[in-house]
Scaffold this motif. Sequence first.
Motif, PDB file in Angstrom:
ATOM      1  N   SER A  19       0.830  -1.189   0.000  1.00  0.00           N
ATOM      2  CA  SER A  19       0.000   0.000   0.000  1.00  0.00           C
ATOM      3  C   SER A  19       0.869   1.244   0.000  1.00  0.00           C
ATOM      4  N   VAL A  20       0.404   2.242  -0.776  1.00  0.00           N
ATOM      5  CA  VAL A  20       1.201   3.448  -0.933  1.00  0.00           C
ATOM      6  C   VAL A  20       0.305   4.667  -0.784  1.00  0.00           C
ATOM      7  N   LEU A  21       0.765   5.633  -0.085  1.00  0.00           N
ATOM      8  CA  LEU A  21       0.118   6.935  -0.066  1.00  0.00           C
ATOM      9  C   LEU A  21       1.166   7.957  -0.457  1.00  0.00           C
ATOM     10  N   THR A  33      -3.871  11.714  -4.351  1.00  0.00           N
ATOM     11  CA  THR A  33      -3.670  10.533  -3.535  1.00  0.00           C
ATOM     12  C   THR A  33      -3.429   9.334  -4.431  1.00  0.00           C
ATOM     13  N   TYR A  34      -2.304   8.642  -4.203  1.00  0.00           N
ATOM     14  CA  TYR A  34      -1.996   7.431  -4.949  1.00  0.00           C
ATOM     15  C   TYR A  34      -2.602   6.240  -4.208  1.00  0.00           C
ATOM     16  N   CYS A  35      -3.279   5.364  -4.949  1.00  0.00           N
ATOM     17  CA  CYS A  35      -3.919   4.218  -4.316  1.00  0.00           C
ATOM     18  C   CYS A  35      -3.404   2.911  -4.898  1.00  0.00           C
ATOM     19  N   VAL A  36      -2.830   2.074  -4.045  1.00  0.00           N
ATOM     20  CA  VAL A  36      -2.432   0.707  -4.381  1.00  0.00           C
ATOM     21  C   VAL A  36      -2.864  -0.159  -3.210  1.00  0.00           C
ATOM     22  N   GLY A  37      -3.794  -1.056  -3.419  1.00  0.00           N
ATOM     23  CA  GLY A  37      -4.302  -1.879  -2.336  1.00  0.00           C
ATOM     24  C   GLY A  37      -5.785  -1.659  -2.131  1.00  0.00           C
ATOM     25  N   THR A  38      -6.247  -1.746  -0.875  1.00  0.00           N
ATOM     26  CA  THR A  38      -7.670  -1.614  -0.584  1.00  0.00           C
ATOM     27  C   THR A  38      -7.918  -0.423   0.319  1.00  0.00           C
ATOM     28  N   SER A  55      -3.411  -2.083  -8.748  1.00  0.00           N
ATOM     29  CA  SER A  55      -4.843  -2.241  -8.508  1.00  0.00           C
ATOM     30  C   SER A  55      -5.247  -1.531  -7.231  1.00  0.00           C
ATOM     31  N   CYS A  56      -6.442  -0.940  -7.273  1.00  0.00           N
ATOM     32  CA  CYS A  56      -7.014  -0.249  -6.126  1.00  0.00           C
ATOM     33  C   CYS A  56      -8.453  -0.710  -5.985  1.00  0.00           C
ATOM     34  N   ASP A 323      -3.996  -2.706   3.215  1.00  0.00           N
ATOM     35  CA  ASP A 323      -4.842  -1.527   3.165  1.00  0.00           C
ATOM     36  C   ASP A 323      -4.092  -0.326   2.616  1.00  0.00           C
ATOM     37  N   ALA A 324      -4.723   0.336   1.660  1.00  0.00           N
ATOM     38  CA  ALA A 324      -4.168   1.607   1.180  1.00  0.00           C
ATOM     39  C   ALA A 324      -4.425   2.680   2.226  1.00  0.00           C
TER      40      ALA A 324
END
Length: 326
Positions: A19-21, A33-38, A55-56, A323-324
């Motif tokens: 997960s990345v922010l 906001t970068y979203c990778v994860g949930t 994927s987000c 979790d993102a």
Amino acid sequence: MPRRTVAKLATVSAVVAASVLAVAPSAHADLVTYCVGTGGAVTVPNDLYVPAGESCALTGTTITGNVSVAAGGNLVVTGGTVSGEVRVASNGYLDATDTTIGGQVVLAAGGYGAFLKDARTGAITVRPKGSTTIDSFLFVEESTVTGNVNVQAGEVRLDRGTQVERNVSSTGTYYTDVHDSFVDGSLSVLNSSTGSVVCGSAVRGLATFSGNLGGVQLGPNGTLDSCASGGYWGRDVSVTNTTGGVTVDDNIIDGQLTVTSNNPAAQVAANNRIRGGVTGEQAGAGAARAARTAAPADREEAGEQRAQTRRTSAVQEAVAAGDARL
């Protein structure tokens, strides 16, 4: 159930990393906001970006800005809200269920596809395929589109109570089908390679079908798809320059039906009610029901399988990533 969708929602290799922010300023000092994860029921107070190949998966998330899905990315939203628009790049995928999108949805040339169910959105645009190798798709079920639908590539299906509040325009698609849906404006299907089917639907404005190679089926008892009933057409209907067969069955047309330059000649059944009469060449009365054959059984089910496969893969790998931090 009608099953005309060619296998499209087949495989996806969505790779989801940790997960990345990340927040970056734009030219207007806005944040992204970068979203990778949930992600869950939180509010993203700016634009959202899904990086290339990532994927987000979001549930109950509110995004106050715009959304961009980079090349090869996947965005799956359930029960969410997007205040702005959603743009999907080449090989990108959008899956929105029970979600409201305030702005437009745009699928770039070579975009993998968009699947909307129980959703509400502004205009929808699918760009021409161009030199890309990916055939896009647009599947819309039980949804409301408040703007125009303009599609110029791939497979198109509006189904199961979908409402389009303006016009539907399709040019150069693989096919364009409308089942059990309502179009408040005009419907235009031009130069589709495997044709068009409209069943159990209502079109308030003018309807134009021209240059379709695979045929046009308005109502049941055609060769392209199986369906239970015809439809209502609020103005003139024109089917011209079509190869592969034209069948018009069990329709109410509150205007004139024009069927010219079709090869073979159109089959217009006696059970149609056409206020303005029929202009053009028709097959004999005996041939009007000759198309009552088993329809191909691959279109809708295979299409849903393609969407389900990519959605499932994206969500599973997003969950595996964690979790993102939205």
